[in-house]
Design an enzyme around this catalytic site. Sequence first.
Site, PDB file in Angstrom:
ATOM      1  N   ASP A 194      17.630  23.535  16.773  1.00 49.41           N
ATOM      2  CA  ASP A 194      16.696  24.244  17.656  1.00 49.41           C
ATOM      3  C   ASP A 194      15.439  23.385  17.843  1.00 49.41           C
ATOM      4  O   ASP A 194      14.313  23.870  17.784  1.00 49.41           O
ATOM      5  CB  ASP A 194      16.359  25.648  17.119  1.00 49.41           C
ATOM      6  N   ASP A 246      12.811  19.551  13.165  1.00 51.31           N
ATOM      7  CA  ASP A 246      14.089  19.161  13.773  1.00 51.31           C
ATOM      8  C   ASP A 246      14.045  17.731  14.314  1.00 51.31           C
ATOM      9  O   ASP A 246      14.960  16.938  14.082  1.00 51.31           O
ATOM     10  CB  ASP A 246      14.463  20.113  14.915  1.00 51.31           C
ATOM     11  N   HIS A 273      11.733  20.754   6.141  1.00 54.53           N
ATOM     12  CA  HIS A 273      12.874  21.657   5.891  1.00 54.53           C
ATOM     13  C   HIS A 273      14.180  21.000   6.347  1.00 54.53           C
ATOM     14  O   HIS A 273      15.120  20.837   5.571  1.00 54.53           O
ATOM     15  CB  HIS A 273      12.715  22.967   6.679  1.00 54.53           C
ATOM     16  N   ASP A 274      14.246  20.677   7.640  1.00 56.72           N
ATOM     17  CA  ASP A 274      15.508  20.193   8.220  1.00 56.72           C
ATOM     18  C   ASP A 274      15.899  18.782   7.756  1.00 56.72           C
ATOM     19  O   ASP A 274      17.090  18.533   7.509  1.00 56.72           O
ATOM     20  CB  ASP A 274      15.437  20.244   9.755  1.00 56.72           C
TER      21      ASP A 274
HETATM   22 CA   LIG Z   1      15.202  23.832  12.923  1.00 58.49          CA
END
Ligand SMILES: [Ca+2]
Length: 297
Positions: free
Chosen positions: A11, A18, A225-226
């Site tokens: 996303d 991302d 995070h990603d």
């Molecule tokens: Ca993401």
Amino acid sequence: MDKRKIIIDTDIGDDIDDALAVAFALNSPEVDVIGITTVFKNTDARAKIAANLLSLAGRDIPVYAGCGQPIINREDVLQIPCQYCDEMNRFTYNRQIHAVDYIINTVMESAGDITLVPIGPLTNIGMAILKCPELKTKLKEIVLMGGCYYSHYNEWNIRCDPEAAKIVFESGIPVKAVGLDVTLKCRLSEDDIKLIDNCASPVTNLLSELIRRWRSVTKALPILHDPLAICAVFNDNIIEMKNEEILVETKGEYTRGTTFNKTGLERNNRIVDSHVKVAKNVDEKAFIKLFLERIVQ
Ligand SMILES: [Ca+2]
């Protein structure tokens, strides 16, 4: 070294992690990014951001747009992601094939060596499993960012499509999940951002611009995070993983989208025979060092 073939389902465009994850994967020799699919809300704009990044990286990797709407939740699929700008409209992607069909076709025609790496809500992956249950026998692994396993919080990716997450966790496919309780430890500093700003390669120039756009909205520092999910595909030293049985709450008025660690709920210390591994801890200093080494080249 055999490279792990991965499809990143992203996303990209809202949170900055991302774009950082895709760039990290492109610069990681352990993985071969064979395709990128986009998910959640405006998947067309997200596909153009991904195509822009790939173009600057000089990589000919196909991009496909997928499901904007989660299975039950309703979202505004025309909303423009904060990192998108009109100049990105010239970057194209494969509009003939839907991301869900690309995933199904590619995995079913493979030798069983493809890993899916979802770093957004799990709609595309859940829909692919619903449409083609045979995927279960052909996928090597799903390595995802999502959930929160050693404290109870309904993390974004799971909360945005709990039904899709439930399909993935109950599919029987080997799943490795990197959750919010672990990824929150991986935060970049102002100095780290300066390193990216000063690198001045085509990709880092774009990353700097995306970080700037994202920070103008959030006033925050990027959390990796990603990128940590990308790392979990190939590195067993930085992240401690543990077999757990994971339940996804789809009904609760206040807890919808929460992941529950069934083993933890039972508290009886039995040996878990599960196809799901979740991140229990991370050596965040080693990870951020590896991440920056590969982004700032
Ligand atoms: Ca993401």
